[in-house]
Motif scaffolding. Sequence first.
Motif, PDB file in Angstrom:
ATOM      1  N   THR A  27       4.798  44.654  -9.118  1.00 48.25           N
ATOM      2  CA  THR A  27       3.713  44.452  -8.152  1.00 48.25           C
ATOM      3  C   THR A  27       2.767  43.313  -8.539  1.00 48.25           C
ATOM      4  O   THR A  27       2.133  42.726  -7.669  1.00 48.25           O
ATOM      5  CB  THR A  27       2.901  45.745  -7.946  1.00 48.25           C
ATOM      6  OG1 THR A  27       2.357  46.171  -9.200  1.00 48.25           O
ATOM      7  CG2 THR A  27       3.773  46.838  -7.362  1.00 48.25           C
ATOM      8  N   SER A  28       2.695  42.984  -9.822  1.00 45.79           N
ATOM      9  CA  SER A  28       1.809  41.889 -10.237  1.00 45.79           C
ATOM     10  C   SER A  28       2.465  40.518 -10.062  1.00 45.79           C
ATOM     11  O   SER A  28       1.767  39.510  -9.966  1.00 45.79           O
ATOM     12  CB  SER A  28       1.390  42.072 -11.692  1.00 45.79           C
ATOM     13  OG  SER A  28       2.500  41.933 -12.550  1.00 45.79           O
ATOM     14  N   ARG A  31       4.530  39.101  -4.885  1.00 46.34           N
ATOM     15  CA  ARG A  31       3.417  39.323  -3.956  1.00 46.34           C
ATOM     16  C   ARG A  31       3.649  38.645  -2.612  1.00 46.34           C
ATOM     17  O   ARG A  31       4.348  37.652  -2.510  1.00 46.34           O
ATOM     18  CB  ARG A  31       2.133  38.783  -4.572  1.00 46.34           C
ATOM     19  CG  ARG A  31       1.737  39.537  -5.803  1.00 46.34           C
ATOM     20  CD  ARG A  31       0.422  39.060  -6.297  1.00 46.34           C
ATOM     21  NE  ARG A  31      -0.068  39.965  -7.324  1.00 46.34           N
ATOM     22  CZ  ARG A  31      -1.197  39.812  -7.926  1.00 46.34           C
ATOM     23  NH1 ARG A  31      -1.979  38.810  -7.621  1.00 46.34           N
ATOM     24  NH2 ARG A  31      -1.572  40.668  -8.842  1.00 46.34           N
ATOM     25  N   ARG A  32       2.963  39.222  -1.631  1.00 45.16           N
ATOM     26  CA  ARG A  32       2.949  38.637  -0.290  1.00 45.16           C
ATOM     27  C   ARG A  32       2.226  37.305  -0.345  1.00 45.16           C
ATOM     28  O   ARG A  32       1.464  37.074  -1.259  1.00 45.16           O
ATOM     29  CB  ARG A  32       2.205  39.579   0.675  1.00 45.16           C
ATOM     30  CG  ARG A  32       2.953  40.829   0.951  1.00 45.16           C
ATOM     31  CD  ARG A  32       2.219  41.636   2.026  1.00 45.16           C
ATOM     32  NE  ARG A  32       2.896  42.887   2.260  1.00 45.16           N
ATOM     33  CZ  ARG A  32       3.891  43.044   3.124  1.00 45.16           C
ATOM     34  NH1 ARG A  32       4.292  42.037   3.840  1.00 45.16           N
ATOM     35  NH2 ARG A  32       4.472  44.212   3.279  1.00 45.16           N
ATOM     36  N   GLY A  74       4.716  49.006  -4.059  1.00 49.69           N
ATOM     37  CA  GLY A  74       4.514  47.585  -3.804  1.00 49.69           C
ATOM     38  C   GLY A  74       4.371  47.225  -2.346  1.00 49.69           C
ATOM     39  O   GLY A  74       4.131  46.065  -2.019  1.00 49.69           O
TER      40      GLY A  74
END
Length: 137
Positions: A27-28, A31-32, A74
Amino acid sequence: MFLTPAVFLNHEGCPVDFEHQNYTIITSQCRRPKFPANNCCTAFKEFACPYAVELNDLTNDCATIMFSYIRTYGNYPPGLFANKCRDTKQGLDCTSVNISPSSPSSEDSVGNNGRRQAKTQKLLSVVGCFLILLFQL
């Protein structure tokens, strides 16, 4: 070792507790709005490759469960990693992934490690209760 796409023949549980894993590595970095393939795939491999044995086992639901939690934590679209992350026809190549010492290896699978931790916790609980009862007398 390769992480291959799963086709399930017989659905059984998964020896890995994916619910309580730390998904921050993914998730880090993934990313979008663009979900850069290089970042997403590197992070995904770092997370998933330690569990390659379990994820490649067609008799369990580990891959389905893992992807479900990755999407949940996520907020990723379905199929993101399957579409962006392909190394070979066999799947993701995990031979070059550095597995940290705290991560399980294929020889010490999370299933065995998780069961060992559960037994240790139960033993500590029993010993703790015994000591409390002993000192109450």
